[in-house]
Write a protein that holds these residues in place. Structure first.
Motif, PDB file in Angstrom:
ATOM      1  N   PHE A  17       0.818  -1.211   0.000  1.00 58.36           N
ATOM      2  CA  PHE A  17       0.000   0.000   0.000  1.00 58.36           C
ATOM      3  C   PHE A  17       0.855   1.266   0.000  1.00 58.36           C
ATOM      4  CE2 PHE A  17      -2.680  -3.266   2.022  1.00 58.36           C
ATOM      5  CZ  PHE A  17      -3.691  -3.307   1.083  1.00 58.36           C
ATOM      6  N   SER A  18       2.157   1.104  -0.142  1.00 60.86           N
ATOM      7  CA  SER A  18       3.073   2.241  -0.150  1.00 60.86           C
ATOM      8  C   SER A  18       3.697   2.397  -1.533  1.00 60.86           C
ATOM      9  CB  SER A  18       4.180   2.025   0.882  1.00 60.86           C
ATOM     10  OG  SER A  18       5.154   3.029   0.792  1.00 60.86           O
ATOM     11  N   GLU A  19       3.933   3.627  -1.907  1.00 60.42           N
ATOM     12  CA  GLU A  19       4.609   3.904  -3.174  1.00 60.42           C
ATOM     13  C   GLU A  19       6.120   3.703  -3.044  1.00 60.42           C
ATOM     14  OE1 GLU A  19       3.129   4.944  -6.133  1.00 60.42           O
ATOM     15  OE2 GLU A  19       1.219   4.514  -5.147  1.00 60.42           O
ATOM     16  N   LYS A  20       6.609   3.684  -1.817  1.00 64.93           N
ATOM     17  CA  LYS A  20       8.047   3.634  -1.549  1.00 64.93           C
ATOM     18  C   LYS A  20       8.540   2.183  -1.458  1.00 64.93           C
ATOM     19  CE  LYS A  20      10.158   6.455   1.529  1.00 64.93           C
ATOM     20  NZ  LYS A  20      10.511   6.937   2.873  1.00 64.93           N
ATOM     21  N   THR A  21       9.675   1.921  -2.097  1.00 67.91           N
ATOM     22  CA  THR A  21      10.335   0.629  -1.958  1.00 67.91           C
ATOM     23  C   THR A  21      11.324   0.765  -0.808  1.00 67.91           C
ATOM     24  OG1 THR A  21      10.100   0.171  -4.311  1.00 67.91           O
ATOM     25  CG2 THR A  21      11.745  -1.116  -3.108  1.00 67.91           C
ATOM     26  N   GLU A  22      11.000   0.153   0.307  1.00 65.75           N
ATOM     27  CA  GLU A  22      11.813   0.286   1.519  1.00 65.75           C
ATOM     28  C   GLU A  22      12.883  -0.803   1.614  1.00 65.75           C
ATOM     29  OE1 GLU A  22      13.342   1.957   4.759  1.00 65.75           O
ATOM     30  OE2 GLU A  22      11.705   2.860   3.635  1.00 65.75           O
ATOM     31  N   HIS A  23      12.649  -1.965   0.992  1.00 66.56           N
ATOM     32  CA  HIS A  23      13.578  -3.096   1.098  1.00 66.56           C
ATOM     33  C   HIS A  23      14.095  -3.497  -0.275  1.00 66.56           C
ATOM     34  CE1 HIS A  23      12.671  -3.760   5.344  1.00 66.56           C
ATOM     35  NE2 HIS A  23      11.431  -3.443   5.030  1.00 66.56           N
ATOM     36  N   TRP A  24      15.393  -3.757  -0.329  1.00 64.71           N
ATOM     37  CA  TRP A  24      16.084  -4.105  -1.567  1.00 64.71           C
ATOM     38  C   TRP A  24      16.905  -5.364  -1.343  1.00 64.71           C
ATOM     39  CZ3 TRP A  24      15.273  -1.045  -5.869  1.00 64.71           C
ATOM     40  CH2 TRP A  24      14.604   0.161  -5.636  1.00 64.71           C
ATOM     41  N   PHE A  25      17.208  -6.055  -2.442  1.00 65.87           N
ATOM     42  CA  PHE A  25      17.991  -7.291  -2.355  1.00 65.87           C
ATOM     43  C   PHE A  25      19.169  -7.230  -3.322  1.00 65.87           C
ATOM     44  CE2 PHE A  25      18.810 -11.699  -3.774  1.00 65.87           C
ATOM     45  CZ  PHE A  25      19.226 -12.217  -2.560  1.00 65.87           C
ATOM     46  N   ASP A  26      20.355  -7.517  -2.799  1.00 67.77           N
ATOM     47  CA  ASP A  26      21.580  -7.557  -3.591  1.00 67.77           C
ATOM     48  C   ASP A  26      21.780  -8.997  -4.062  1.00 67.77           C
ATOM     49  OD1 ASP A  26      24.263  -7.765  -4.452  1.00 67.77           O
ATOM     50  OD2 ASP A  26      24.867  -6.106  -3.141  1.00 67.77           O
ATOM     51  N   LYS A  27      21.611  -9.225  -5.339  1.00 60.83           N
ATOM     52  CA  LYS A  27      21.694 -10.578  -5.889  1.00 60.83           C
ATOM     53  C   LYS A  27      23.121 -11.125  -5.901  1.00 60.83           C
ATOM     54  CE  LYS A  27      19.081 -11.784  -9.298  1.00 60.83           C
ATOM     55  NZ  LYS A  27      18.403 -11.865 -10.610  1.00 60.83           N
ATOM     56  N   ASP A  28      24.116 -10.252  -5.836  1.00 60.60           N
ATOM     57  CA  ASP A  28      25.498 -10.718  -5.809  1.00 60.60           C
ATOM     58  C   ASP A  28      25.909 -11.162  -4.401  1.00 60.60           C
ATOM     59  OD1 ASP A  28      25.859 -10.208  -8.538  1.00 60.60           O
ATOM     60  OD2 ASP A  28      26.489  -8.142  -8.158  1.00 60.60           O
ATOM     61  N   ARG A  29      25.530 -10.392  -3.412  1.00 64.50           N
ATOM     62  CA  ARG A  29      25.929 -10.665  -2.026  1.00 64.50           C
ATOM     63  C   ARG A  29      24.881 -11.440  -1.224  1.00 64.50           C
ATOM     64  NH1 ARG A  29      29.604  -6.310   0.419  1.00 64.50           N
ATOM     65  NH2 ARG A  29      30.759  -5.640  -1.402  1.00 64.50           N
ATOM     66  N   TYR A  30      23.690 -11.582  -1.789  1.00 63.18           N
ATOM     67  CA  TYR A  30      22.570 -12.218  -1.088  1.00 63.18           C
ATOM     68  C   TYR A  30      22.320 -11.531   0.257  1.00 63.18           C
ATOM     69  CZ  TYR A  30      21.052 -15.899  -4.176  1.00 63.18           C
ATOM     70  OH  TYR A  30      20.479 -16.592  -5.219  1.00 63.18           O
ATOM     71  N   GLU A  31      22.240 -10.197   0.169  1.00 63.54           N
ATOM     72  CA  GLU A  31      21.968  -9.375   1.347  1.00 63.54           C
ATOM     73  C   GLU A  31      20.769  -8.483   1.070  1.00 63.54           C
ATOM     74  OE1 GLU A  31      25.225  -7.146   3.002  1.00 63.54           O
ATOM     75  OE2 GLU A  31      26.655  -8.712   2.450  1.00 63.54           O
ATOM     76  N   PHE A  32      20.020  -8.214   2.124  1.00 64.96           N
ATOM     77  CA  PHE A  32      18.910  -7.274   2.043  1.00 64.96           C
ATOM     78  C   PHE A  32      19.363  -5.941   2.599  1.00 64.96           C
ATOM     79  CE2 PHE A  32      16.768 -11.367   2.073  1.00 64.96           C
ATOM     80  CZ  PHE A  32      15.828 -11.189   1.065  1.00 64.96           C
ATOM     81  N   TYR A  33      18.865  -4.876   1.982  1.00 63.43           N
ATOM     82  CA  TYR A  33      19.175  -3.526   2.434  1.00 63.43           C
ATOM     83  C   TYR A  33      17.886  -2.737   2.597  1.00 63.43           C
ATOM     84  CZ  TYR A  33      23.679  -4.719   0.222  1.00 63.43           C
ATOM     85  OH  TYR A  33      24.848  -5.333  -0.165  1.00 63.43           O
ATOM     86  N   THR A  34      17.880  -1.852   3.577  1.00 63.26           N
ATOM     87  CA  THR A  34      16.793  -0.895   3.684  1.00 63.26           C
ATOM     88  C   THR A  34      17.115   0.282   2.778  1.00 63.26           C
ATOM     89  OG1 THR A  34      17.821   0.284   5.514  1.00 63.26           O
ATOM     90  CG2 THR A  34      16.290  -1.530   6.087  1.00 63.26           C
ATOM     91  N   LEU A  35      16.134   1.111   2.543  1.00 64.14           N
ATOM     92  CA  LEU A  35      16.351   2.288   1.712  1.00 64.14           C
ATOM     93  C   LEU A  35      17.393   3.213   2.336  1.00 64.14           C
ATOM     94  CD1 LEU A  35      15.631   3.870  -0.804  1.00 64.14           C
ATOM     95  CD2 LEU A  35      13.689   4.861   0.442  1.00 64.14           C
ATOM     96  N   SER A  36      17.380   3.339   3.650  1.00 59.51           N
ATOM     97  CA  SER A  36      18.383   4.199   4.298  1.00 59.51           C
ATOM     98  C   SER A  36      19.783   3.621   4.129  1.00 59.51           C
ATOM     99  CB  SER A  36      18.053   4.425   5.772  1.00 59.51           C
ATOM    100  OG  SER A  36      18.049   3.214   6.478  1.00 59.51           O
ATOM    101  N   ARG A  37      19.912   2.311   4.165  1.00 58.57           N
ATOM    102  CA  ARG A  37      21.220   1.664   3.939  1.00 58.57           C
ATOM    103  C   ARG A  37      21.687   1.899   2.497  1.00 58.57           C
ATOM    104  NH1 ARG A  37      26.023   0.417   4.154  1.00 58.57           N
ATOM    105  NH2 ARG A  37      26.736  -1.733   4.074  1.00 58.57           N
ATOM    106  N   ILE A  38      20.744   1.839   1.554  1.00 55.15           N
ATOM    107  CA  ILE A  38      21.061   2.111   0.148  1.00 55.15           C
ATOM    108  C   ILE A  38      21.639   3.519   0.012  1.00 55.15           C
ATOM    109  CG2 ILE A  38      19.975   2.579  -2.115  1.00 55.15           C
ATOM    110  CD1 ILE A  38      20.288  -0.409  -1.660  1.00 55.15           C
ATOM    111  N   ARG A  39      21.010   4.468   0.690  1.00 55.82           N
ATOM    112  CA  ARG A  39      21.495   5.856   0.645  1.00 55.82           C
ATOM    113  C   ARG A  39      22.871   5.970   1.299  1.00 55.82           C
ATOM    114  NH1 ARG A  39      15.695   7.895   2.201  1.00 55.82           N
ATOM    115  NH2 ARG A  39      14.797   8.066   0.129  1.00 55.82           N
ATOM    116  N   ASP A  40      23.057   5.263   2.428  1.00 57.49           N
ATOM    117  CA  ASP A  40      24.349   5.270   3.116  1.00 57.49           C
ATOM    118  C   ASP A  40      25.461   4.695   2.236  1.00 57.49           C
ATOM    119  OD1 ASP A  40      23.125   6.351   5.350  1.00 57.49           O
ATOM    120  OD2 ASP A  40      23.108   4.457   6.480  1.00 57.49           O
TER     121      ASP A  40
END
Length: 137
Positions: A17-40
């Protein structure tokens, strides 16, 4: 490396129900990142679509988004109550539908959580298959 379906479902999925993608997945490292981590990590863009493109170039994709609206619509249909289905079909807004669905279920003491858990698990498995991500149940 594997993704845990339970971990993906509970901790790393996006809100449908949100327009924002808050969680991301790195297919190379098999790690999940939050949007704030992506910015960091130094990734930025002017628009969400531009960010998605930049991250895709680095093999980072949006994490699972479970379509709870789809679940709710299918669940109402599964009750096989024409009047109820007609009433819910008139609700055009997804968030309003979600709210009325939850109120209806609570007021009528209908426990749908096992079906919802199964839907979420199936959605997570489907996401893994579609994105060529190895997983364990």
């Amino acid at each position: 490396m594997f993704v845990s379906i339970r971990d993906l479902s509970l901790n790393h999925s996006n809100d449908c129900f949100s327009e924002k993608t808050e969680h991301w997945f790195d297919k190379d490292r098999y790690e999940f990142y939050t949007l704030s981590r992506i910015r960091d990590m130094g990734y930025s863009a002017k628009t969400p679509d531009e960010l998605k493109t930049v991250l895709a170039e680095n093999n980072i994709i949006p994490s699972l988004t479970v379509d709870e609206y789809e679940f709710e619509r299918n669940y109402i249909r599964s009750l096989r109550n024409r009047k109820l289905s007609d009433m819910f079909d008139k609700i055009g807004d997804k968030e309003a539908y979600d709210l009325r669905f939850r109120v209806y279920m609570e007021n009528n003491n209908i426990d749908y959580f096992d079906e919802l858990k199964e839907f979420i698990r199936d959605s997570a498995v489907k996401w893994c298959i579609e994105n060529n991500v190895r997983y364990r149940k």
